[in-house]
Scaffold this motif. Structure first.
Motif, PDB file in Angstrom:
ATOM      1  N   LEU A  24     -12.456 -10.205 -10.335  1.00 42.21           N
ATOM      2  CA  LEU A  24     -12.444  -9.151 -11.355  1.00 42.21           C
ATOM      3  C   LEU A  24     -12.407  -9.721 -12.768  1.00 42.21           C
ATOM      4  O   LEU A  24     -12.046  -9.023 -13.722  1.00 42.21           O
ATOM      5  CB  LEU A  24     -11.295  -8.159 -11.147  1.00 42.21           C
ATOM      6  CG  LEU A  24     -11.304  -7.409  -9.820  1.00 42.21           C
ATOM      7  CD1 LEU A  24     -10.201  -6.355  -9.787  1.00 42.21           C
ATOM      8  CD2 LEU A  24     -12.655  -6.757  -9.547  1.00 42.21           C
ATOM      9  N   LYS A  25     -12.834 -10.982 -12.919  1.00 41.40           N
ATOM     10  CA  LYS A  25     -13.018 -11.592 -14.242  1.00 41.40           C
ATOM     11  C   LYS A  25     -14.485 -11.355 -14.635  1.00 41.40           C
ATOM     12  O   LYS A  25     -15.304 -12.278 -14.667  1.00 41.40           O
ATOM     13  CB  LYS A  25     -12.658 -13.074 -14.196  1.00 41.40           C
ATOM     14  CG  LYS A  25     -11.197 -13.319 -13.838  1.00 41.40           C
ATOM     15  CD  LYS A  25     -10.917 -14.789 -13.548  1.00 41.40           C
ATOM     16  CE  LYS A  25     -10.912 -15.622 -14.791  1.00 41.40           C
ATOM     17  NZ  LYS A  25     -10.433 -17.007 -14.510  1.00 41.40           N
ATOM     18  N   VAL A  26     -14.810 -10.115 -14.934  1.00 43.01           N
ATOM     19  CA  VAL A  26     -16.212  -9.726 -15.070  1.00 43.01           C
ATOM     20  C   VAL A  26     -16.811 -10.200 -16.393  1.00 43.01           C
ATOM     21  O   VAL A  26     -17.979 -10.613 -16.430  1.00 43.01           O
ATOM     22  CB  VAL A  26     -16.363  -8.202 -14.903  1.00 43.01           C
ATOM     23  CG1 VAL A  26     -17.775  -7.754 -15.243  1.00 43.01           C
ATOM     24  CG2 VAL A  26     -16.043  -7.815 -13.461  1.00 43.01           C
ATOM     25  N   GLN A  27     -16.060 -10.164 -17.484  1.00 36.42           N
ATOM     26  CA  GLN A  27     -16.633 -10.609 -18.761  1.00 36.42           C
ATOM     27  C   GLN A  27     -16.997 -12.094 -18.735  1.00 36.42           C
ATOM     28  O   GLN A  27     -18.097 -12.467 -19.169  1.00 36.42           O
ATOM     29  CB  GLN A  27     -15.677 -10.288 -19.918  1.00 36.42           C
ATOM     30  CG  GLN A  27     -15.591  -8.799 -20.255  1.00 36.42           C
ATOM     31  CD  GLN A  27     -16.959  -8.165 -20.443  1.00 36.42           C
ATOM     32  OE1 GLN A  27     -17.828  -8.706 -21.130  1.00 36.42           O
ATOM     33  NE2 GLN A  27     -17.168  -7.008 -19.821  1.00 36.42           N
ATOM     34  N   ASP A  81      -5.264 -16.580  -8.481  1.00 40.03           N
ATOM     35  CA  ASP A  81      -5.914 -16.039  -9.676  1.00 40.03           C
ATOM     36  C   ASP A  81      -6.892 -14.916  -9.354  1.00 40.03           C
ATOM     37  O   ASP A  81      -7.689 -14.527 -10.218  1.00 40.03           O
ATOM     38  CB  ASP A  81      -6.642 -17.158 -10.431  1.00 40.03           C
ATOM     39  CG  ASP A  81      -7.771 -17.774  -9.617  1.00 40.03           C
ATOM     40  OD1 ASP A  81      -7.741 -17.647  -8.375  1.00 40.03           O
ATOM     41  OD2 ASP A  81      -8.679 -18.380 -10.226  1.00 40.03           O
ATOM     42  N   ASN A  82      -6.842 -14.379  -8.142  1.00 45.22           N
ATOM     43  CA  ASN A  82      -7.783 -13.336  -7.733  1.00 45.22           C
ATOM     44  C   ASN A  82      -7.096 -11.974  -7.795  1.00 45.22           C
ATOM     45  O   ASN A  82      -6.312 -11.607  -6.917  1.00 45.22           O
ATOM     46  CB  ASN A  82      -8.300 -13.611  -6.316  1.00 45.22           C
ATOM     47  CG  ASN A  82      -9.490 -12.746  -5.950  1.00 45.22           C
ATOM     48  OD1 ASN A  82      -9.482 -11.536  -6.181  1.00 45.22           O
ATOM     49  ND2 ASN A  82     -10.509 -13.358  -5.371  1.00 45.22           N
ATOM     50  N   LEU A  83      -7.401 -11.207  -8.844  1.00 41.00           N
ATOM     51  CA  LEU A  83      -6.771  -9.896  -9.043  1.00 41.00           C
ATOM     52  C   LEU A  83      -7.200  -8.911  -7.968  1.00 41.00           C
ATOM     53  O   LEU A  83      -6.390  -8.087  -7.522  1.00 41.00           O
ATOM     54  CB  LEU A  83      -7.120  -9.359 -10.431  1.00 41.00           C
ATOM     55  CG  LEU A  83      -6.583  -7.969 -10.791  1.00 41.00           C
ATOM     56  CD1 LEU A  83      -5.061  -7.921 -10.680  1.00 41.00           C
ATOM     57  CD2 LEU A  83      -7.034  -7.565 -12.192  1.00 41.00           C
ATOM     58  N   ASP A  92      -9.286 -11.723 -19.579  1.00 43.24           N
ATOM     59  CA  ASP A  92     -10.506 -11.972 -18.804  1.00 43.24           C
ATOM     60  C   ASP A  92     -10.694 -10.978 -17.654  1.00 43.24           C
ATOM     61  O   ASP A  92     -11.808 -10.814 -17.153  1.00 43.24           O
ATOM     62  CB  ASP A  92     -10.492 -13.394 -18.215  1.00 43.24           C
ATOM     63  CG  ASP A  92     -10.791 -14.445 -19.274  1.00 43.24           C
ATOM     64  OD1 ASP A  92     -11.304 -14.083 -20.347  1.00 43.24           O
ATOM     65  OD2 ASP A  92     -10.508 -15.634 -19.020  1.00 43.24           O
ATOM     66  N   TYR A  93      -9.610 -10.351 -17.232  1.00 39.49           N
ATOM     67  CA  TYR A  93      -9.676  -9.463 -16.068  1.00 39.49           C
ATOM     68  C   TYR A  93     -10.014  -8.038 -16.478  1.00 39.49           C
ATOM     69  O   TYR A  93      -9.658  -7.585 -17.570  1.00 39.49           O
ATOM     70  CB  TYR A  93      -8.336  -9.465 -15.325  1.00 39.49           C
ATOM     71  CG  TYR A  93      -8.016 -10.783 -14.658  1.00 39.49           C
ATOM     72  CD1 TYR A  93      -8.503 -11.081 -13.390  1.00 39.49           C
ATOM     73  CD2 TYR A  93      -7.220 -11.731 -15.301  1.00 39.49           C
ATOM     74  CE1 TYR A  93      -8.209 -12.303 -12.779  1.00 39.49           C
ATOM     75  CE2 TYR A  93      -6.918 -12.946 -14.700  1.00 39.49           C
ATOM     76  CZ  TYR A  93      -7.414 -13.220 -13.443  1.00 39.49           C
ATOM     77  OH  TYR A  93      -7.129 -14.426 -12.837  1.00 39.49           O
ATOM     78  N   LEU A  94     -10.700  -7.324 -15.571  1.00 37.76           N
ATOM     79  CA  LEU A  94     -10.968  -5.909 -15.806  1.00 37.76           C
ATOM     80  C   LEU A  94      -9.658  -5.132 -15.906  1.00 37.76           C
ATOM     81  O   LEU A  94      -8.729  -5.378 -15.123  1.00 37.76           O
ATOM     82  CB  LEU A  94     -11.779  -5.325 -14.642  1.00 37.76           C
ATOM     83  CG  LEU A  94     -13.281  -5.591 -14.590  1.00 37.76           C
ATOM     84  CD1 LEU A  94     -13.847  -5.001 -13.302  1.00 37.76           C
ATOM     85  CD2 LEU A  94     -13.993  -4.989 -15.787  1.00 37.76           C
ATOM     86  N   PRO A  95      -9.557  -4.188 -16.835  1.00 39.26           N
ATOM     87  CA  PRO A  95      -8.375  -3.306 -16.851  1.00 39.26           C
ATOM     88  C   PRO A  95      -8.336  -2.484 -15.560  1.00 39.26           C
ATOM     89  O   PRO A  95      -9.375  -2.003 -15.095  1.00 39.26           O
ATOM     90  CB  PRO A  95      -8.601  -2.415 -18.061  1.00 39.26           C
ATOM     91  CG  PRO A  95      -9.659  -3.088 -18.868  1.00 39.26           C
ATOM     92  CD  PRO A  95     -10.500  -3.869 -17.915  1.00 39.26           C
TER      93      PRO A  95
END
Length: 503
Positions: free
Chosen positions: A52-55, A247-249, A280-283
């Motif tokens: 979920l670190k899409v950006q 680190d995997n949301l 870095d993570y999606l809200p």
């Protein structure tokens, strides 16, 4: 030199054909490699999107030199899928929905000599099927699933050693295998075939692929939680998966929802407390909804209300709105602030859409309460229900111990009282004490087709399955399927079908 020319002119027709074949293969492989290239940047982008670190993933994708690389198209589509599923934003969906056809058209122009071509097309269709289901586009989603299935079967037949195919094909085979007997004619008519065991074997095979391993592991555990029966061993496997991916949301989030669904809210809270965070993570506003639910189950009503209000401030979607307002109602109602509670329930009756089960349950409660009100004993049952659902069985028993069935006036209340006690004892690994309560809940539910009868039947099926009494287990799973139009029908039916096919 003369000798070389003479030898070249004297090549046999067989030799000439061999050279032609080699050249064709060379250019074909070159085209395939160019069409579907897992560059280091794309590998990292896919890994980031899965977390979920899409950006960061999108920045890596923008730096890729080839816009027509099929792997880039696949990773871009995956990034869109997780963004839309997490945000639940109707406007974003409306802006992005045409990308499915654009990407499918682009992939169809690439080399079909690569196993990635059909796989990528199938994945794009499945990505959009998941998204469409979230936004209430069920018919279009179903057609995407059918077309994805056909692409995956074709890919398996052409490239049987290509492991990524088995990740999604295994999932679909499990879903097909959980369809009840009286509906199998539909799957046969559509050309869909598969069993639960076959699907599980294929997911195990997919886990041997380095690129797809983590996703296949997660899918396997989610299948066990939402379609099959989640065991203690599955819980330990889930815990290892979380530990191996700090680190995997996405994994932390899905682990929390899985454990909460299976009555382990304390473990769910631990997963969310240790989730990775940062810009870095999606809200993920939905996390506040889940935290509100967990604190509600623990009886911490102020903390629950804070998280639910934060969810409503930041969330842009239409799903879970009814659920959130309903739970805010409970925060006040269970502390005997009935007048302050009522506006939240009125809101629950009017906002959002009715697609997910949580919203269906909220809508039904709101309609009943606002039209007929409730008896004081319903607060007792609600406190017990919340505590039991969260796995806080000591608290749940403490709420119910002062009461007996005769203290409840309505058949629905009597059925719920028995169902709650049955589930509490079942969660405490005391099935013999649970059985009479669950059977009583079934008996009291049959006339009005109450949801307690369906859920109690499902749990009785599991209990008798563990006792190796297959005939009795089968009869209760079949009974669970016969209950119509209750708010938990989708999940109950999925589990009952899977259990029957397993028998």
């Amino acid at each position: 030199m003369t000798q070389f020319i003479t030898d070249w002119r004297g090549l046999t027709s067989v030799g000439f054909r061999s050279i032609c074949i080699i050249r064709v293969l060379f250019f074909s492989l070159s085209a395939t490699a160019q069409d579907f290239a897992w560059t280091p940047g794309l590998q990292r982008a896919y890994s980031d999107a899965q977390k979920l670190k899409v950006q960061p993933a999108r920045r890596l994708l923008a730096n890729e030199p080839s816009a027509t690389n099929g792997i880039r198209i696949f990773v871009e589509d995956f990034s869109d899928m997780v963004t839309l599923l997490v945000s639940d934003d109707d406007k974003a969906f409306a802006q992005a929905k045409n990308r499915e056809d654009d990407r499918l058209n682009a992939l169809q122009k690439l080399s079909d000599q690569s196993p990635w071509q059909r796989f990528a097309q199938a994945e794009v269709r499945l990505h959009w099927a998941f998204v469409k289901l979230k936004f209430g586009k069920e018919v279009s989603a179903c057609w995407d699933v059918i077309r994805a299935y056909r692409l995956l079967v074709d890919n398996r037949n052409r490239f049987p050693n290509f492991l990524p195919t088995y990740k999604s094909l295994g999932t679909l085979h499990i879903l097909i295998g959980s369809v009840p007997e009286n509906y199998t004619w539909v799957t046969k008519l559509l050309g869909l075939q598969g069993t639960i065991r076959q699907g599980q074997q294929e997911l195990a095979k997919a886990q041997q692929d380095p690129l797809m391993r983590t996703e296949a592991q997660l899918i396997d555990l989610l299948v066990r939680a939402y379609i099959l029966k989640f065991t203690d061993a599955d819980g330990r496997s889930l815990q290892r998966l979380v530990s191996n991916n700090p680190d995997n949301l996405l994994i932390h989030f899905l682990a929390a929802t899985t454990e909460q669904k299976n009555g382990h809210s304390a473990q769910a809270l631990a997963y969310l407390a240790n989730r990775p965070a940062g810009g870095d993570y999606l809200p993920m506003p939905i996390i506040d909804n889940i935290l509100g639910d967990v604190y509600l189950q623990q009886g911490e009503y102020n903390s629950a209300g804070e998280h639910l209000r934060q969810f409503l401030r930041t969330y842009k979607g239409q799903n879970f709105l009814k659920d959130a307002y309903y739970k805010l109602f409970l925060c006040y109602w269970l502390t005997n602030q009935d007048e302050q509670a009522r506006p939240y329930l009125q809101k629950a009756a009017t906002v959002g859409r009715v697609v997910v089960e949580a919203d269906k349950a909220a809508q039904k409660f709101a309609e009943v309460y606002l039209s007929r009100g409730t008896s004081p004993s319903q607060k007792v049952l609600m406190r017990a229900r919340l505590a039991s659902d969260g796995g806080f069985t000591d608290s749940a028993l403490a709420y119910l111990r002062p009461y007996s069935e005769v203290r409840f006036a309505l058949p629905a209340e009597k059925a719920e009282y028995n169902y709650r006690l049955g589930r509490i004892y079942q969660r405490r690994n005391d099935p013999e004490t649970a059985i009479p309560y669950l059977k009583r809940a079934v008996s009291l539910s049959e006339t009005g087709q109450l949801s307690f009868g369906a859920t109690a039947s499902l749990q009785l099926g599991y209990i008798y399955q563990q006792k190796n009494d297959r005939d009795t287990a089968r009869s209760y799973f079949q009974k669970a399927l016969r209950y119509k139009n209750h708010e938990y029908k989708n999940s109950v039916d999925n589990k009952a079908r899977a259990a029957l096919n397993g028998l």
